[in-house]
Design a protein around this motif. Structure first.
Motif, PDB file in Angstrom:
ATOM      1  N   GLN A  70      -4.191  96.118  20.368  1.00 39.16           N
ATOM      2  CA  GLN A  70      -3.191  97.051  20.885  1.00 39.16           C
ATOM      3  C   GLN A  70      -3.382  97.364  22.367  1.00 39.16           C
ATOM      4  N   GLU A  71      -4.372  96.747  22.994  1.00 37.18           N
ATOM      5  CA  GLU A  71      -4.657  97.039  24.398  1.00 37.18           C
ATOM      6  C   GLU A  71      -4.204  95.897  25.308  1.00 37.18           C
ATOM      7  N   HIS A  72      -3.729  96.279  26.492  1.00 41.69           N
ATOM      8  CA  HIS A  72      -3.388  95.306  27.522  1.00 41.69           C
ATOM      9  C   HIS A  72      -4.643  94.939  28.317  1.00 41.69           C
ATOM     10  N   PRO A  73      -4.690  93.733  28.881  1.00 44.40           N
ATOM     11  CA  PRO A  73      -5.789  93.400  29.794  1.00 44.40           C
ATOM     12  C   PRO A  73      -5.810  94.367  30.976  1.00 44.40           C
ATOM     13  N   THR A  74      -7.003  94.659  31.451  1.00 43.69           N
ATOM     14  CA  THR A  74      -7.148  95.623  32.549  1.00 43.69           C
ATOM     15  C   THR A  74      -7.623  94.985  33.852  1.00 43.69           C
ATOM     16  N   ASN A  75      -8.037  93.718  33.820  1.00 46.63           N
ATOM     17  CA  ASN A  75      -8.479  93.075  35.053  1.00 46.63           C
ATOM     18  C   ASN A  75      -7.301  92.877  36.008  1.00 46.63           C
ATOM     19  N   PRO A  76      -7.508  93.094  37.305  1.00 52.29           N
ATOM     20  CA  PRO A  76      -6.406  92.983  38.269  1.00 52.29           C
ATOM     21  C   PRO A  76      -5.912  91.541  38.408  1.00 52.29           C
ATOM     22  N   VAL A  77      -4.594  91.416  38.590  1.00 52.24           N
ATOM     23  CA  VAL A  77      -3.954  90.099  38.692  1.00 52.24           C
ATOM     24  C   VAL A  77      -3.087  90.058  39.943  1.00 52.24           C
ATOM     25  N   HIS A  78      -3.241  88.987  40.716  1.00 51.19           N
ATOM     26  CA  HIS A  78      -2.325  88.722  41.831  1.00 51.19           C
ATOM     27  C   HIS A  78      -1.570  87.441  41.527  1.00 51.19           C
ATOM     28  N   ASN A  79      -0.249  87.537  41.555  1.00 51.98           N
ATOM     29  CA  ASN A  79       0.602  86.382  41.290  1.00 51.98           C
ATOM     30  C   ASN A  79       1.448  86.099  42.525  1.00 51.98           C
ATOM     31  N   PRO A  80       1.182  85.008  43.246  1.00 52.17           N
ATOM     32  CA  PRO A  80       1.960  84.701  44.455  1.00 52.17           C
ATOM     33  C   PRO A  80       3.374  84.209  44.170  1.00 52.17           C
ATOM     34  N   ARG A  81       3.735  84.061  42.900  1.00 52.12           N
ATOM     35  CA  ARG A  81       5.108  83.758  42.476  1.00 52.12           C
ATOM     36  C   ARG A  81       5.566  82.346  42.818  1.00 52.12           C
ATOM     37  N   TYR A  82       4.654  81.407  42.910  1.00 48.79           N
ATOM     38  CA  TYR A  82       5.073  80.018  43.053  1.00 48.79           C
ATOM     39  C   TYR A  82       5.712  79.559  41.743  1.00 48.79           C
ATOM     40  N   VAL A  83       6.694  78.676  41.847  1.00 56.52           N
ATOM     41  CA  VAL A  83       7.464  78.251  40.675  1.00 56.52           C
ATOM     42  C   VAL A  83       7.304  76.749  40.461  1.00 56.52           C
ATOM     43  N   THR A  84       7.088  76.371  39.204  1.00 58.42           N
ATOM     44  CA  THR A  84       7.095  74.968  38.803  1.00 58.42           C
ATOM     45  C   THR A  84       8.231  74.764  37.808  1.00 58.42           C
ATOM     46  N   GLN A  85       9.138  73.841  38.111  1.00 54.37           N
ATOM     47  CA  GLN A  85      10.270  73.580  37.234  1.00 54.37           C
ATOM     48  C   GLN A  85       9.860  72.681  36.063  1.00 54.37           C
ATOM     49  N   SER A  86      10.693  72.670  35.034  1.00 53.56           N
ATOM     50  CA  SER A  86      10.472  71.813  33.868  1.00 53.56           C
ATOM     51  C   SER A  86      11.610  70.810  33.781  1.00 53.56           C
ATOM     52  N   ASN A  87      11.275  69.537  33.855  1.00 58.36           N
ATOM     53  CA  ASN A  87      12.304  68.497  33.775  1.00 58.36           C
ATOM     54  C   ASN A  87      11.672  67.211  33.248  1.00 58.36           C
ATOM     55  N   LYS A  88      11.200  67.262  32.014  1.00 64.66           N
ATOM     56  CA  LYS A  88      10.495  66.123  31.441  1.00 64.66           C
ATOM     57  C   LYS A  88      11.487  65.164  30.791  1.00 64.66           C
ATOM     58  N   PRO A  89      11.488  63.905  31.218  1.00 63.38           N
ATOM     59  CA  PRO A  89      12.478  62.941  30.697  1.00 63.38           C
ATOM     60  C   PRO A  89      12.484  62.823  29.181  1.00 63.38           C
ATOM     61  N   TRP A  90      11.322  62.882  28.549  1.00 67.33           N
ATOM     62  CA  TRP A  90      11.271  62.699  27.097  1.00 67.33           C
ATOM     63  C   TRP A  90      11.988  63.814  26.342  1.00 67.33           C
TER      64      TRP A  90
END
Length: 324
Positions: free
Chosen positions: A6-26
């Motif tokens: 029931q608890e959320h993680p408490t360690n600090p997180v930095h997310n620079p918001r880089y994006v990777t798209q999904s486009n797998k041919p299969w």
């Protein structure tokens, strides 16, 4: 364990918001997920709540007696920077999966494997990022799979239940459906550093996962501003996968009272009954299913007869010798 779930993680997180798209041919030939049933709500303070009971089977005695009472430890204190998919994957396994799996060291034991093919499927080239398995005799059954992305999930569109306005989200949905088909696993999650997307394909058989018309349960849970924790979400997803395993190893059409089951739903292992030409999931004469804590076998009981018990399965998944 229950408290940690029931608890959320408490360690600090930095997310620079880089994006990777999904486009797998299969994955392109798989249908877009279009029949979404969303089970998360957002309140006036922009906090999210997930309702698992609408789509998952309810917690049973094996949850309360065996798993949620085990001891577990908090992760070490550290800082996180989610710059790559690998960073997101490491964060999720350290802060979420490792905690949850403490409940699955026994009864039954669940193993987590990364970047490997489905059991007994050497001809499949694609590998999902994470696979959770239970060994049942000499075979392994996949109870859940997970895929990592990087800031790709458009939470607003998934929460609306309609992703058709975004080709990127449609491609992601094709990929997730494709993995579900290849791993024969209707319980799927995707984490992208900010959002945990849970999906459950309501497939009555394995082939239904690939069907365009297959309804898909959906939960969209943010890493911040959520009452529901990722740990609880993953735990409930694994339990649902276990229920699928427990149900589908039983006799296909059990008879109880004056009714014989007409169908067993693949995605949750639950038998379905027909009454007056309509399928119903509750037995019409008051019988109900339960998990036997000592063996993991499914059994049927009846409130009107406390001594009644009919076994749906006859081979156990574990042996528990403690007190209940």
């Amino acid at each position: 364990m229950y408290k940690l779930l029931q608890e959320h993680p408490t360690n600090p997180v930095h997310n620079p918001r880089y994006v990777t798209q999904s486009n797998k041919p299969w994955a392109r030939h798989y249908p877009t997920i279009s029949h979404l049933i969303v089970h998360t709500t957002i309140d006036q303070n922009s906090y999210t709540t997930a309702n698992f009971d609408q789509a998952f089977l309810p917690p049973d005695s094996d949850d309360t007696v065996l798993r949620t009472v085990v001891k577990a430890m908090w992760p070490n204190d550290r800082a996180w920077r989610l710059e790559s998919e690998a960073d997101c994957e490491l964060w999720f396994h350290t802060e979420i999966s490792n905690i949850v799996l403490a409940a699955w060291n026994r009864f039954p034991q669940v193993t987590q494997c990364s970047h490997i093919k489905p059991p007994r499927e050497d001809s499949i080239a694609e590998e999902v990022d994470t696979m959770y398995c239970v060994k049942d005799g000499g075979t392994k059954t996949v109870i859940a799979i997970g895929e990592m992305k990087r800031n790709l999930i458009n939470s607003q569109l998934w929460q609306k239940g309609d992703i058709s306005s975004s080709s990127g989200q449609e491609k992601l949905s094709k990929e997730l459906r494709g993995y579900a088909v290849k791993y024969k696993c209707p319980q799927v999650y995707c984490f992208d550093g900010e959002t945990l997307l849970l999906l459950q394909f309501q497939a009555n058989n394995e082939a239904d996962i690939a069907d365009t018309q297959c309804r898909v349960d959906c939960w969209v849970i943010p890493r911040v501003n959520s009452y529901t924790t990722f740990r609880e979400a993953l735990y409930r997803l694994l339990v649902q996968g276990l229920r699928r395993l427990q149900g589908n190893r039983a006799q296909q059409h059990p008879t109880l009272g004056s009714f014989t089951s007409q169908l067993r739903q693949f995605y949750n292992g639950r038998p379905v009954w027909m009454v007056d030409g309509q399928y119903i999931t509750e037995h019409p004469e008051g019988y109900y299913r339960s998990v036997d804590v000592y063996t993991g076998m499914m059994k049927w009981m009846h409130d009107g007869d406390p001594q009644f018990a009919a076994w749906e399965t006859n081979v156990g998944l574990w042996e528990y010798q403690g007190r209940v």
